[in-house]
Design a protein around this motif. Structure first.
Motif, mmCIF file in Angstrom:
data_model
loop_
_atom_site.group_PDB
_atom_site.id
_atom_site.type_symbol
_atom_site.label_atom_id
_atom_site.label_comp_id
_atom_site.label_asym_id
_atom_site.label_seq_id
_atom_site.Cartn_x
_atom_site.Cartn_y
_atom_site.Cartn_z
ATOM 1 N N ALA A 62 0.824 -1.206 0.000
ATOM 2 C CA ALA A 62 0.000 0.000 0.000
ATOM 3 C C ALA A 62 0.859 1.257 0.000
ATOM 4 O O ALA A 62 0.521 2.252 -0.646
ATOM 5 N N GLY A 123 -7.854 -2.439 10.953
ATOM 6 C CA GLY A 123 -6.708 -2.228 10.081
ATOM 7 C C GLY A 123 -6.913 -2.807 8.698
ATOM 8 O O GLY A 123 -6.625 -2.157 7.683
ATOM 9 N N LEU A 126 -9.462 -0.703 6.655
ATOM 10 C CA LEU A 126 -8.925 0.488 6.006
ATOM 11 C C LEU A 126 -8.091 0.126 4.781
ATOM 12 O O LEU A 126 -8.060 0.870 3.799
ATOM 13 N N HIS A 127 -7.425 -1.022 4.837
ATOM 14 C CA HIS A 127 -6.713 -1.468 3.633
ATOM 15 C C HIS A 127 -7.703 -1.835 2.528
ATOM 16 O O HIS A 127 -7.485 -1.533 1.361
ATOM 17 N N ASN A 128 -8.801 -2.490 2.919
ATOM 18 C CA ASN A 128 -9.811 -2.860 1.924
ATOM 19 C C ASN A 128 -10.477 -1.631 1.311
ATOM 20 O O ASN A 128 -10.999 -1.695 0.196
ATOM 21 N N LEU A 129 -10.465 -0.518 2.046
ATOM 22 C CA LEU A 129 -10.936 0.738 1.460
ATOM 23 C C LEU A 129 -10.097 1.081 0.234
ATOM 24 O O LEU A 129 -10.631 1.487 -0.806
ATOM 25 N N GLY A 130 -8.783 0.883 0.346
ATOM 26 C CA GLY A 130 -7.901 1.125 -0.790
ATOM 27 C C GLY A 130 -8.170 0.181 -1.942
ATOM 28 O O GLY A 130 -8.110 0.569 -3.115
ATOM 29 N N ILE A 211 -5.042 5.841 1.261
ATOM 30 C CA ILE A 211 -4.127 4.702 1.292
ATOM 31 C C ILE A 211 -3.164 4.847 2.472
ATOM 32 O O ILE A 211 -2.845 3.874 3.165
ATOM 33 N N GLY A 214 -4.707 3.651 5.551
ATOM 34 C CA GLY A 214 -4.652 2.197 5.635
ATOM 35 C C GLY A 214 -3.301 1.699 6.123
ATOM 36 O O GLY A 214 -3.209 0.774 6.929
ATOM 37 N N ALA A 217 -2.988 2.297 9.866
ATOM 38 C CA ALA A 217 -3.824 1.362 10.604
ATOM 39 C C ALA A 217 -3.160 -0.010 10.700
ATOM 40 O O ALA A 217 -3.149 -0.644 11.758
ATOM 41 N N ILE A 218 -2.595 -0.453 9.600
ATOM 42 C CA ILE A 218 -1.939 -1.756 9.593
ATOM 43 C C ILE A 218 -0.730 -1.750 10.518
ATOM 44 O O ILE A 218 -0.480 -2.711 11.265
#
Length: 261
Positions: A62, A123, A126-130, A211, A214, A217-218
């Protein structure tokens, strides 16, 4: 290829794609919880190691994507700095949320429990948002073949994310169905929002900032999981745990190839 018309039907299709990519595969991966509960402490540490490997890969991937996107836009509002800003803000915000969850769940198991599962879900969400942004943007500009490839690749990849979410729940009392569904929606639903936003707004700077959120968050979730990787002797990276991290990295790399194939 002509750009699809941004009608109500188009946005309904984006909602369905976001559900298919985000919620469904995550929930399917979570169905393996009964099998995972049979693992001992060593097996659980290995599984958490796989989770860390998965998250590290997502964070690196990301970051590279966000920086590339920001640089291609010219940087009127900060360029790659937007990725860093989003990451820092997300890390601080989730740290505050984590402290609040700790106060509300005094009886949660120290090495894992529902609190950690919530943080992992947030976390990953928020990555899946990307991911949703990428899918929505591809379809918005008429790249239907690319959009289909992204849907297939992300769907396979997100099944492993469901396993990561339930890994902290293997050593606590059986979670309820509403709790599991809530975790699945928290992790998967942002893909719907991302697909809708990507289809409606073609703004590279906003996408880079999201991004970055994300990534932050990760990173915060990895920090949360790290203490649970220690074995009885206090080693953070025992051979089995290191093997789990390596397996997580390789699994994400191999499934990621489906997106670019």
């Amino acid at each position: 290829m002509n750009t699809p018309r941004a009608s109500g039907g188009f946005f309904a299709a984006m909602t369905l794609l976001g559900t298919y990519v985000g919620i469904i595969p995550v929930v399917l991966g979570m169905l393996f919880l009964p099998t995972l509960r049979r693992l001992g402490q060593r097996g659980t540490r290995v599984l958490l190691g796989v989770t860390v490997g998965l998250l590290v890969f997502l964070a690196v991937d990301a970051t590279l994507e966000g920086v590339e996107l920001a640089e291609s836009n010219g940087g009127a509002f900060g360029g790659p700095a937007l990725v860093v800003l989003g990451a820092v803000l997300a890390y601080l915000a989730l740290s505050a949320v984590d402290h609040r969850l700790k106060d509300r769940q005094q009886h949660a198991e120290k090495p894992g429990g529902l609190r950690l599962a919530v943080m992992i879900s947030a976390g990953i969400g928020l990555h899946n948002l990307g991911e949703g942004l990428a899918i929505g943007a591809a379809y918005a500009v008429g790249e239907l073949a690319l959009g289909a490839a992204l849907v297939i690749g992300f769907t396979i990849q997100n099944t492993t994310e469901g396993l990561a979410i339930v890994s902290p729940l293997t050593r606590q009392r059986r979670p309820t169905v509403p709790q599991l569904l809530g975790l699945g929606i928290l992790a998967g639903a942002p893909a719907i929002a991302g697909a809708l936003l990507g289809a409606a707004v073609n703004n590279a700077e906003l996408s880079a900032f999201l991004i970055g959120i994300g990534v932050g968050a990760i990173a915060q979730v990895i920090v949360q999981i790290a203490p649970s990787l220690r074995d009885k002797t206090g080693r953070l990276l025992a051979p089995a745990t290191a093997g789990g991290i390596t397996a997580g990295l390789l699994a994400m790399y191999l499934t990621g190839l489906l997106v670019t194939a």
